[in-house]
Design a protein around this motif. Structure first.
Motif, short mmCIF file in Angstrom:
data_model
loop_
_atom_site.label_atom_id
_atom_site.label_comp_id
_atom_site.label_asym_id
_atom_site.label_seq_id
_atom_site.Cartn_x
_atom_site.Cartn_y
_atom_site.Cartn_z
N ALA A 28 -10.66 -34.24 -32.08
CA ALA A 28 -10.82 -32.98 -33.01
C ALA A 28 -10.06 -32.35 -33.88
O ALA A 28 -10.01 -32.24 -35.08
N PHE A 29 -8.45 -32.58 -33.59
CA PHE A 29 -7.40 -32.28 -34.25
C PHE A 29 -7.28 -33.44 -35.68
O PHE A 29 -6.89 -32.79 -36.55
N LYS A 30 -7.61 -34.57 -35.27
CA LYS A 30 -7.57 -35.54 -36.35
C LYS A 30 -8.37 -35.20 -37.34
O LYS A 30 -8.18 -35.30 -38.75
N MET A 31 -9.78 -34.77 -36.92
CA MET A 31 -10.72 -34.53 -37.92
C MET A 31 -10.33 -33.27 -38.64
O MET A 31 -10.64 -32.98 -39.78
N LEU A 32 -9.82 -32.32 -38.00
CA LEU A 32 -9.28 -30.94 -38.69
C LEU A 32 -8.43 -31.26 -39.82
O LEU A 32 -8.25 -30.90 -41.04
N ASN A 35 -10.05 -33.14 -42.77
CA ASN A 35 -10.57 -32.40 -43.46
C ASN A 35 -9.99 -31.07 -44.22
O ASN A 35 -10.08 -30.80 -45.56
N GLU A 36 -8.53 -30.98 -43.72
CA GLU A 36 -7.91 -29.77 -44.51
C GLU A 36 -7.22 -30.55 -45.52
O GLU A 36 -7.08 -30.14 -46.74
N GLU A 37 -6.71 -31.81 -45.36
CA GLU A 37 -6.01 -32.56 -46.44
C GLU A 37 -7.06 -32.55 -47.71
O GLU A 37 -6.62 -32.56 -48.95
N LEU A 39 -9.66 -30.83 -48.29
CA LEU A 39 -9.64 -29.57 -48.91
C LEU A 39 -8.62 -29.22 -49.89
O LEU A 39 -8.89 -28.63 -51.24
N LEU A 40 -7.46 -29.40 -49.37
CA LEU A 40 -6.31 -28.95 -50.15
C LEU A 40 -6.29 -29.80 -51.41
O LEU A 40 -5.69 -29.17 -52.62
N GLU A 41 -6.70 -30.98 -51.38
CA GLU A 41 -6.42 -31.74 -52.62
C GLU A 41 -7.38 -31.26 -53.67
O GLU A 41 -7.23 -31.27 -54.91
N SER A 42 -8.71 -30.56 -53.51
CA SER A 42 -9.50 -29.88 -54.18
C SER A 42 -9.27 -28.78 -54.78
O SER A 42 -9.97 -28.04 -55.69
N LEU A 43 -8.17 -28.07 -54.20
CA LEU A 43 -7.78 -26.65 -54.57
C LEU A 43 -6.62 -26.68 -55.63
O LEU A 43 -5.82 -27.34 -55.46
N ASN A 44 -6.71 -25.61 -56.48
CA ASN A 44 -5.73 -25.22 -57.51
C ASN A 44 -4.59 -24.36 -56.67
O ASN A 44 -4.82 -23.99 -55.37
N GLU A 45 -3.45 -24.23 -57.08
CA GLU A 45 -2.34 -23.43 -56.41
C GLU A 45 -2.41 -22.22 -56.08
O GLU A 45 -2.38 -21.80 -54.81
N GLU A 47 -5.80 -20.87 -55.12
CA GLU A 47 -6.61 -21.38 -53.94
C GLU A 47 -5.88 -21.78 -52.76
O GLU A 47 -6.31 -21.43 -51.75
N LYS A 48 -4.87 -22.62 -52.97
CA LYS A 48 -4.06 -23.20 -51.80
C LYS A 48 -3.51 -21.97 -51.19
O LYS A 48 -3.51 -21.85 -49.91
N GLU A 49 -2.87 -21.12 -52.07
CA GLU A 49 -2.33 -19.73 -51.31
C GLU A 49 -3.03 -18.85 -50.72
O GLU A 49 -2.87 -18.45 -49.43
N THR A 50 -4.43 -18.87 -51.10
CA THR A 50 -5.44 -17.84 -50.56
C THR A 50 -5.78 -18.68 -49.14
O THR A 50 -5.93 -18.05 -48.08
N PHE A 51 -5.89 -19.86 -49.17
CA PHE A 51 -6.30 -20.59 -47.95
C PHE A 51 -5.23 -20.52 -46.96
O PHE A 51 -5.46 -20.54 -45.59
N GLU A 52 -3.94 -20.61 -47.41
CA GLU A 52 -2.82 -20.50 -46.33
C GLU A 52 -2.84 -19.10 -45.88
O GLU A 52 -2.39 -19.18 -44.55
#
Length: 94
Positions: A28-32, A35-37, A39-45, A47-52
């Protein structure tokens, strides 16, 4: 219940043991992480700040909930122990 919170946060360690990972957790941790990586690749700066910020709030909420659950469980266990000593008269009846 400050002592239980101190215990929960690791400031009181009656017996330190290393965390033993389990296959289900690892999977589960590896999948998380994967998927997080992605997602982060598709976000602008911005959006990344909001996600963090979202992750930070979520982590705090989970930690608070887990701490409260731990304290309730600890209290329940203590009540079981106390119940064992409430009335010793019946242990001598046959």
């Amino acid at each position: 219940m400050q002592i239980l919170e101190e215990f929960w946060y690791g400031n009181i360690n009656p017996a330190e043991r290393p965390f033993q990972r389990q296959r289900r957790f690892d999977k589960a941790f590896k999948m998380l992480t994967k998927n997080e990586e992605k997602l982060l690749e598709s976000l602008n700066e911005q959006e990344k700040e909001t996600f963090e910020k979202f992750k930070s709030c979520y982590d705090e909420m989970i930690q608070t909930t887990e701490c409260q659950t731990f304290i309730k469980g600890f209290k329940l266990g203590a009540r079981f122990v106390m119940a064992c000593f409430e009335n010793d008269d019946d242990i001598y009846d046959e």
